[in-house]
Design an enzyme around this catalytic site. Sequence first.
Site, short mmCIF file in Angstrom:
data_model
loop_
_atom_site.label_atom_id
_atom_site.label_comp_id
_atom_site.label_asym_id
_atom_site.label_seq_id
_atom_site.Cartn_x
_atom_site.Cartn_y
_atom_site.Cartn_z
CB ALA A 70 -0.90 0.00 1.23
CG ASN A 99 2.03 3.59 -14.07
OD1 ASN A 99 1.56 4.19 -13.11
ND2 ASN A 99 1.52 2.45 -14.51
CG ASN A 127 -2.57 2.91 -11.75
OD1 ASN A 127 -3.58 2.21 -11.73
ND2 ASN A 127 -1.77 3.05 -10.71
CB CYS A 130 -6.14 6.61 -8.67
SG CYS A 130 -6.78 7.43 -10.10
CB ILE A 192 -4.24 -8.06 -13.34
CG1 ILE A 192 -3.32 -9.04 -12.63
CG2 ILE A 192 -5.27 -8.73 -14.17
CD1 ILE A 192 -4.03 -10.05 -11.70
N GLY A 245 2.52 -12.05 -11.44
CA GLY A 245 3.17 -13.25 -10.93
C GLY A 245 4.21 -13.86 -11.82
CB THR A 267 6.22 -9.31 -7.05
OG1 THR A 267 5.14 -8.39 -6.90
CG2 THR A 267 6.63 -9.79 -5.68
C1 LIG Z 1 5.51 -2.21 -4.47
C2 LIG Z 1 4.64 -2.09 -5.69
C3 LIG Z 1 4.37 -0.84 -6.23
C4 LIG Z 1 3.56 -0.71 -7.37
N1 LIG Z 1 3.33 0.53 -7.90
C5 LIG Z 1 2.56 0.65 -9.03
C6 LIG Z 1 2.37 1.93 -9.64
O1 LIG Z 1 2.90 2.95 -9.21
N2 LIG Z 1 1.56 1.98 -10.74
C7 LIG Z 1 0.97 0.86 -11.29
O2 LIG Z 1 0.26 0.96 -12.28
N3 LIG Z 1 1.18 -0.37 -10.74
C8 LIG Z 1 1.95 -0.49 -9.62
N4 LIG Z 1 2.17 -1.73 -9.09
C9 LIG Z 1 1.55 -2.93 -9.72
C10 LIG Z 1 2.57 -3.69 -10.60
O3 LIG Z 1 3.04 -2.88 -11.65
C11 LIG Z 1 1.93 -4.97 -11.16
O4 LIG Z 1 0.80 -4.64 -11.95
C12 LIG Z 1 1.48 -5.94 -10.08
O5 LIG Z 1 2.41 -5.97 -9.02
C13 LIG Z 1 1.27 -7.37 -10.60
O6 LIG Z 1 2.45 -7.90 -11.16
P1 LIG Z 1 3.49 -8.84 -10.32
O7 LIG Z 1 2.68 -9.95 -9.71
O8 LIG Z 1 4.48 -9.32 -11.33
O9 LIG Z 1 4.12 -7.97 -9.29
C14 LIG Z 1 2.98 -1.88 -7.95
C15 LIG Z 1 3.26 -3.14 -7.40
C16 LIG Z 1 4.09 -3.26 -6.30
C17 LIG Z 1 4.38 -4.63 -5.75
#
Ligand SMILES: Cc1cc2nc3c(=O)[nH]c(=O)nc-3n(C[C@H](O)[C@H](O)[C@H](O)COP(=O)(O)O)c2cc1C
Length: 305
Positions: A70, A99, A127, A130, A192, A245, A267
């Site tokens: 968060a 972004n 994005n 929000c 997603i 993922g 991640t």
């Molecule tokens: C710590 C963190 C910060 C993130 N910040 C943003 C962000 O600023 N803008 C956005 O569109 N997605 C943000 N995301 C979402 C990621 O870009 C991604 O869509 C999401 O984590 C799913 O992919 P993953 O499972 O490979 O992490 C963030 C995710 C994480 C874990």
Amino acid sequence: MIDLRVEFAGLVLKNPIITASGTFGFGLEFSSFGDLKRLGGIVVKGLSLKPREGNPMPRIAETPCGMLNAIGIQNPGVEAFLRDKLPLLPWRETAIIANMYACTVPEFGELADVLAGEEGVAALEVNVSCPNVSQGGSAFGQDPAQIAKVTDEVKKRAKGKPVIVKLSPNVTDIASCAQAAEDGGADAVSLINTLLGMAVDIRTRKPTLANVVGGLSGPAIKPVALRCVHQVCRKVSIPVIGIGGIVSAEDALEFILLGASAVQVGTANFLRPDQSFRIIDDLPRAMIKARSDSLDELRGSLKLP
Ligand SMILES: Cc1cc2nc3c(=O)[nH]c(=O)nc-3n(C[C@H](O)[C@H](O)[C@H](O)COP(=O)(O)O)c2cc1C
């Protein structure tokens, strides 16, 4: 040598591996772990018109096979990004995707205007997760009509640059959200974003995150992401970028088999800061496993029962 190049939505990428927003800083923080020029693209941390401090701590929690965050779009603001970060990025060699985060339609338009005017910005990623402050705080991304409106506004101000709309999985019907983005003029959709979740600390009897709820990401969400990408690929005709993922080249290929033009790695960058580079290295081997040397042949070749 297997050709990993991909072309979609007016972008030409060296390979389909893009780092996901918020998980790779502004790219520069990761330059000691690999050559940034090798990446297909870098989506930078969410940018707002003004700097944001983000949410109070703690704002990260580990979960089985994933993490909750968060962060609250902490960022230095668009002006500082353009002044201090973008000039240091290898934007001539690697697509830098901005972004964007805003809470009103005009703010999205203003951000698009500022970012699209920069030579170093290859595309805009919107994005829409929000809270829409003009509509009582429910997220833009939960209402197809709002998605179409924001997309239309950004597209009008994007000076011809590709507009990618990033979709939230926290909806009943993600395919109609993708359709709304396409109707609004999006050049591609990415999906997603994180799944809304929560963690509890039994010792303090409090939520682990100060914000109470956060976004779940990592391997735990891959099956949900695959399902969403599958539904969206069957619904829209614009390119789809798969996210959720992905930690290996095999994971990336699963999304490409569903029809994704490219993928974003999120991640996994926290698990190993060089993981995105390793996925690029491993991709040709994974393609051979799928008995193909062509991404075009693999894309969308899923055999449905
Ligand atoms: C710590 C963190 C910060 C993130 N910040 C943003 C962000 O600023 N803008 C956005 O569109 N997605 C943000 N995301 C979402 C990621 O870009 C991604 O869509 C999401 O984590 C799913 O992919 P993953 O499972 O490979 O992490 C963030 C995710 C994480 C874990």
